[in-house]
Design a protein around this motif. Structure first.
Motif, PDB file in Angstrom:
ATOM      1  N   ARG A  82       0.581  -1.035  -0.392  1.00 42.24           N
ATOM      2  CA  ARG A  82      -0.465  -0.010  -0.275  1.00 42.24           C
ATOM      3  C   ARG A  82       0.035   1.270   0.170  1.00 42.24           C
ATOM      4  O   ARG A  82       0.833   2.317  -0.635  1.00 42.24           O
ATOM      5  N   LYS A  83       2.021   1.252   0.655  1.00 45.28           N
ATOM      6  CA  LYS A  83       2.943   2.202   0.502  1.00 45.28           C
ATOM      7  C   LYS A  83       3.992   2.675  -0.121  1.00 45.28           C
ATOM      8  O   LYS A  83       3.665   3.638  -0.756  1.00 45.28           O
ATOM      9  N   ARG A  84       4.031   1.130  -1.165  1.00 43.16           N
ATOM     10  CA  ARG A  84       4.035   1.596  -2.131  1.00 43.16           C
ATOM     11  C   ARG A  84       3.338   2.372  -3.583  1.00 43.16           C
ATOM     12  O   ARG A  84       3.936   3.360  -4.141  1.00 43.16           O
ATOM     13  N   LEU A  89       1.506   7.297  -6.090  1.00 39.90           N
ATOM     14  CA  LEU A  89       0.500   8.250  -7.377  1.00 39.90           C
ATOM     15  C   LEU A  89       0.558   9.355  -6.396  1.00 39.90           C
ATOM     16  O   LEU A  89       1.236  10.339  -7.206  1.00 39.90           O
ATOM     17  N   ARG A  90       1.523   9.499  -5.340  1.00 38.29           N
ATOM     18  CA  ARG A  90       2.745  10.559  -5.047  1.00 38.29           C
ATOM     19  C   ARG A  90       3.042  11.301  -6.136  1.00 38.29           C
ATOM     20  O   ARG A  90       3.057  11.982  -7.120  1.00 38.29           O
ATOM     21  N   SER A  91       3.948  10.224  -6.294  1.00 42.91           N
ATOM     22  CA  SER A  91       5.172  10.730  -8.088  1.00 42.91           C
ATOM     23  C   SER A  91       4.273  10.934  -8.971  1.00 42.91           C
ATOM     24  O   SER A  91       4.591  12.332  -9.717  1.00 42.91           O
ATOM     25  N   LEU A  92       3.364  10.611  -9.451  1.00 43.17           N
ATOM     26  CA  LEU A  92       2.569  10.946 -10.501  1.00 43.17           C
ATOM     27  C   LEU A  92       1.835  12.101 -10.250  1.00 43.17           C
ATOM     28  O   LEU A  92       1.867  13.205 -11.063  1.00 43.17           O
ATOM     29  N   GLU A  95       4.576  14.542 -10.548  1.00 45.59           N
ATOM     30  CA  GLU A  95       5.121  15.168 -11.731  1.00 45.59           C
ATOM     31  C   GLU A  95       4.711  15.720 -13.118  1.00 45.59           C
ATOM     32  O   GLU A  95       4.656  16.449 -13.968  1.00 45.59           O
ATOM     33  N   THR A  96       2.711  15.526 -13.071  1.00 42.29           N
ATOM     34  CA  THR A  96       1.812  16.177 -13.828  1.00 42.29           C
ATOM     35  C   THR A  96       1.361  17.402 -13.425  1.00 42.29           C
ATOM     36  O   THR A  96       0.564  17.973 -14.103  1.00 42.29           O
ATOM     37  N   ALA A  97       1.406  17.485 -11.677  1.00 38.54           N
ATOM     38  CA  ALA A  97       0.797  19.032 -11.291  1.00 38.54           C
ATOM     39  C   ALA A  97       1.505  20.487 -12.566  1.00 38.54           C
ATOM     40  O   ALA A  97       0.590  21.079 -12.627  1.00 38.54           O
ATOM     41  N   ALA A  98       2.690  20.134 -13.204  1.00 36.49           N
ATOM     42  CA  ALA A  98       3.025  21.781 -13.167  1.00 36.49           C
ATOM     43  C   ALA A  98       2.161  21.803 -15.062  1.00 36.49           C
ATOM     44  O   ALA A  98       3.252  23.078 -15.845  1.00 36.49           O
ATOM     45  N   SER A 110       3.870   8.466 -20.165  1.00 32.44           N
ATOM     46  CA  SER A 110       4.716   8.261 -19.579  1.00 32.44           C
ATOM     47  C   SER A 110       4.706   7.750 -17.371  1.00 32.44           C
ATOM     48  O   SER A 110       5.650   6.574 -17.638  1.00 32.44           O
ATOM     49  N   ARG A 111       4.589   8.710 -16.893  1.00 35.96           N
ATOM     50  CA  ARG A 111       5.126   8.630 -15.255  1.00 35.96           C
ATOM     51  C   ARG A 111       3.964   6.680 -15.081  1.00 35.96           C
ATOM     52  O   ARG A 111       5.093   5.799 -14.541  1.00 35.96           O
ATOM     53  N   LEU A 112       2.336   6.575 -15.718  1.00 36.17           N
ATOM     54  CA  LEU A 112       2.378   5.603 -15.360  1.00 36.17           C
ATOM     55  C   LEU A 112       2.955   3.994 -15.535  1.00 36.17           C
ATOM     56  O   LEU A 112       3.741   3.357 -15.272  1.00 36.17           O
TER      57      LEU A 112
END
Length: 194
Positions: A82-84, A89-92, A95-98, A110-112
C-alpha cells in the motif's frame, strides 16, 4: 515472529519497544489510556526486523480482560505494498501538476509506464455521448507506437468501462478484442482501464 525474522523464543523475550520504531514509550502511555476507554485502536507504525529493516504495519489493538488481568490483543498487517502504491501516486501527481494540455496526457502516460512498471499506457477521450468513438490523446512508450486515428470504442476493452467505472482483464485481451489497433500492434495481453 516469522514476519520479523525472529524465532518464537526470541520474540517472547522482546519488549514492544525492541520492535516498535514509530512510537516512543511516552506515546504508548497515551495509547494505553485511549485503549482503556474500551474501544479498539487503529494506528500505523513501523516494526524493526531482526536484521534492522523497517516494515510499515497497520495495527488494531484492543484491551481485553482475562479474569482480573488486562491484556492487549493486537493484530498487524504488513502495508508495504500500500505504501508503495501511495508513493507511486504521489510521484505521479507531482510529475503532472505543472503541465497542461497535450503535454499533461503524454507526461501522465509516461509516468504510469515508469511508476507502475507497465509495458504501455494510453489516454483517450470519448467523442460522443453515449461513448462511441475514442480520440487518442497520448500513448507511452512513445516512438513507433504513436496513437492511431480515432477508433470505434466497440473495438476496445474501454467499451466496458463506462458501465463499471473500471475494467481489469488479466490475460487474453488481444483475443477478446481482435480489432483494436493498439492491442494487435503492441501485443498487449492484459488491460486495466479507468
Amino acid at each position: 515472529a516469522r514476519s520479523l525474522g525472529y524465532t518464537r523464543e526470541e520474540m517472547q523475550r522482546l519488549r514492544v519497544f525492541d520492535i516498535e520504531a514509530a512510537h516512543a514509550p511516552e506515546s504508548w502511555r497515551n495509547l494505553l489510556q485511549r485503549l482503556a476507554s474500551g474501544r479498539p485502536l487503529n494506528l500505523e507504525t513501523l516494526h524493526k526486523t531482526r536484521a534492522g529493516a523497517l516494515i510499515p504495519k497497520d495495527l488494531t489493538l484492543s484491551l481485553v480482560r482475562m479474569g482480573e488481568v488486562p491484556i492487549i490483543f493486537g493484530t498487524g498487517r504488513d502495508i508495504r505494498e500500500r505504501k508503495r502504491h501511495e508513493a507511486a501516486l504521489r510521484s505521479l501527481l507531482d510529475e503532472t501538476a505543472a503541465v497542461t494540455g497535450q503535454e499533461f496526457f503524454q507526461t501522465l502516460t509516461s509516468r504510469l509506464v515508469s511508476v507502475l512498471e507497465m509495458p504501455a499506457a494510453f489516454a483517450g477521450e470519448y467523442l460522443d455521448n453515449p461513448p462511441g468513438t475514442v480520440r487518442p490523446l497520448a500513448l507511452a512508450p512513445e516512438g513507433d507506437t504513436s496513437p492511431p486515428r480515432d477508433f470505434p470504442l466497440s473495438l476496445s476493452p474501454g467499451s466496458e468501462i463506462p458501465r463499471d467505472g473500471y475494467l481489469l482483464i488479466a490475460e487474453g485481451v488481444h483475443e477478446r478484442y481482435p480489432g483494436n489497433p493498439y492491442l494487435a500492434r503492441m501485443d498487449i495481453e492484459g488491460y486495466l482501464g479507468v
